[in-house]
Design an enzyme around this catalytic site. Sequence first.
Site, short mmCIF file in Angstrom:
data_model
loop_
_atom_site.label_atom_id
_atom_site.label_comp_id
_atom_site.label_asym_id
_atom_site.label_seq_id
_atom_site.Cartn_x
_atom_site.Cartn_y
_atom_site.Cartn_z
N ASP A 131 9.60 24.19 -41.45
CA ASP A 131 9.44 24.11 -42.91
C ASP A 131 9.75 25.46 -43.53
OD1 ASP A 131 8.04 22.57 -45.34
OD2 ASP A 131 7.38 24.66 -45.37
N LYS A 158 12.92 23.83 -49.79
CA LYS A 158 12.41 23.50 -51.12
C LYS A 158 13.12 24.35 -52.16
CE LYS A 158 7.93 23.52 -48.79
NZ LYS A 158 7.96 24.74 -47.99
N HIS A 184 9.58 22.29 -55.09
CA HIS A 184 8.47 23.09 -54.54
C HIS A 184 7.18 22.96 -55.37
CE1 HIS A 184 7.70 26.88 -51.93
NE2 HIS A 184 6.59 26.22 -52.13
#
Length: 291
Positions: A59, A89, A123
């Site tokens: 991530d 993101k 995000h």
Amino acid sequence: MRVREKPQFKTLYGYLRMEKELLGKYTMPGIGFGTLGNTGDAGCALVEAALAEGYRYIDTSRYYGNEEAVGRALARSSVPRGDVWVTTKLLHPRTPPQPDLRFELDKSLRLLQTDYVDLLLIHWPRPDVSLEWALGEFAALRAQGKARTIGVSNFPTALLRQALGIVGDLAANQIEYHPYLNQRPLLYLMRERDLVLIAHSPLARGKVLDDPVLQEIAKRRQLSVAQVALRWIVQQERVVAIPGAQNVEQLRENLKVLDFTLTNDEMTAISALARGTRIVNPKHGPAWDPA
Ligand SMILES: NC(=O)c1ccc[n+]([C@@H]2O[C@H](COP(=O)([O-])OP(=O)(O)OC[C@H]3O[C@@H](n4cnc5c(N)ncnc54)[C@H](OP(=O)(O)O)[C@@H]3O)[C@@H](O)[C@H]2O)c1
């Protein structure tokens, strides 16, 4: 209905059972490495180590300033790109304005040295950015194959409902979730709409490690407190966790939570620890659900 695969695959240290959540034709591993704070060469080395340890889910975010480091690790690793779930993101309120999301994702893909991300997230909800526009752009990028799935992060229930009204098949909402923060209304909505809850800050940045209930279970089961807290998360239907780590020992320990199960009594005792502790609560955050 819960559909969870439990295939085995080989890591440097033997076979690991990796639980996965199914998202249409794609599968998201039950645990990933959250790379916030892991930048530069050291960050790259830790991501490479994570892949060697058996992680198949990384991530990152434009905001973390480490997409380049993650990309180098992905390129160096012997693990094929197709075996790794990569999330990034865009649209963090503290990143420079991102008016051209197609250009921004292309930039992320260049930095990550890949043709696609497995998951692209907004995000944070941003009042200064049209949700309709942003999700429309994300859906177009998904149609082009540059993002396999799309979703949001830090969206409370009302905003998630709004987002689902714009794009009905979002894959995930990445939110703070750990034993000290009850997110039940969101969790139930996500299960109903077949989204995955990705638990960020799953150890409450270390705050849960001193908890006596978790410590007692850990001692009795000969596990670490971090493992007990993470297992409580990943054992829940439609929930995955992306703990951060500072070193290989933590990475290794956190990945082992797929090897055991907590009893119903243990799960219930941990669920009772919720007390509304929110670690990630910046000024730009939305109106949260009552905890
Ligand atoms: N979407 C969002 O807005 C958002 C916000 C925050 C985070 N995230 C994501 O969530 C990921 C995880 O969050 P986080 O790193 O902030 O918090 P976290 O996962 O709750 O805590 C990670 C920290 O706990 C300690 N730790 C990790 N494993 C351990 C173990 N086995 N034993 C003892 N201590 C251990 C390490 O710090 P020490 O060793 O220094 O104690 C590590 O840096 C981030 O990397 C990021 O990918 C997303």
